[in-house]
Write an enzyme that holds these catalytic residues in place. Sequence first.
Site, PDB file in Angstrom:
ATOM      1  CG  LEU A 108      -7.915  -0.810  -3.631  1.00  8.80           C
ATOM      2  CD1 LEU A 108      -6.574  -1.515  -3.760  1.00  8.80           C
ATOM      3  CD2 LEU A 108      -7.830   0.282  -2.579  1.00  8.80           C
ATOM      4  CG  ASP A 109      -9.930   5.372  -6.420  1.00 12.96           C
ATOM      5  OD1 ASP A 109     -11.134   5.055  -6.411  1.00 12.96           O
ATOM      6  OD2 ASP A 109      -9.441   6.247  -5.688  1.00 12.96           O
ATOM      7  CB  THR A 110      -8.301   2.534 -12.288  1.00  8.89           C
ATOM      8  OG1 THR A 110      -9.660   2.099 -12.438  1.00  8.89           O
ATOM      9  CG2 THR A 110      -7.453   1.869 -13.362  1.00  8.89           C
TER      10      THR A 110
END
Length: 244
Positions: A108-110
């Site tokens: 997942l993106d940060t």
Amino acid sequence: MTEPEGIRLQKVLAAAGVASRRASEILISEGRVEVNGKVVSEQGRRVDPERDTIRVDGARIPPPRRHRYLVLNKPRGVVSTMDDPEGRRTLVDYLPRKSERLFHIGRLDTDTEGLILLTNDGEFAHRLSHPSFEVPKTYVAEVAGIVDQRTIQRLEKGLRLEDGPVKPDRVKLLSRGESRSLLAITLHEGRNRIVRRMMDSVGHPVDRLARTGIGPVRLGQLTIGTIRELTREELGALLDLVGM
């Protein structure tokens, strides 16, 4: 006299937490148990739980766990890696201490929160990550502006982004405020920042994004930053999805 090979089916069902041995015998007698696609009617049938595919009422009963399968509700700001040279918080910070080496399935993106799976089962992770198995993922996106029905239809019809077309499986409007909309988006795509880029392309940038489901697995009431084991039902359904 040598012991027959395999384990009695009712013992396997009881060990998996399906029912007591006696109740499992009733399930068998009612024709509700299958082994390798065939209904079992006789009591005392011996099986190999590692190799045989066992179902009760159509639901897959996974083999005894030799690996770990975990669900984490990743907070925003956490990097989807097990180590970060910049010293930022990673997934390791949320694992139990003295945990065996695990790796995450996908990422997942940060700045995206929500459901991420971790395991030490390499084949399972490889298959679940592979696009050919088309495991659906569901996101809840809070976006800027009022999303109307025309925009939802445009999203459902499919968009062309700079790296190719994307067509969600489902887009549902959950709520609308004065200047914000909340959407649930399900898609098989795994491309980088795909939901954010989709919403940018229709003029509704994402302010907050959370992944709430992967295949049959849902976050449910799992608090942000906490972790749990996959349930028997979730693992069985995922094994079916990826052909294991």
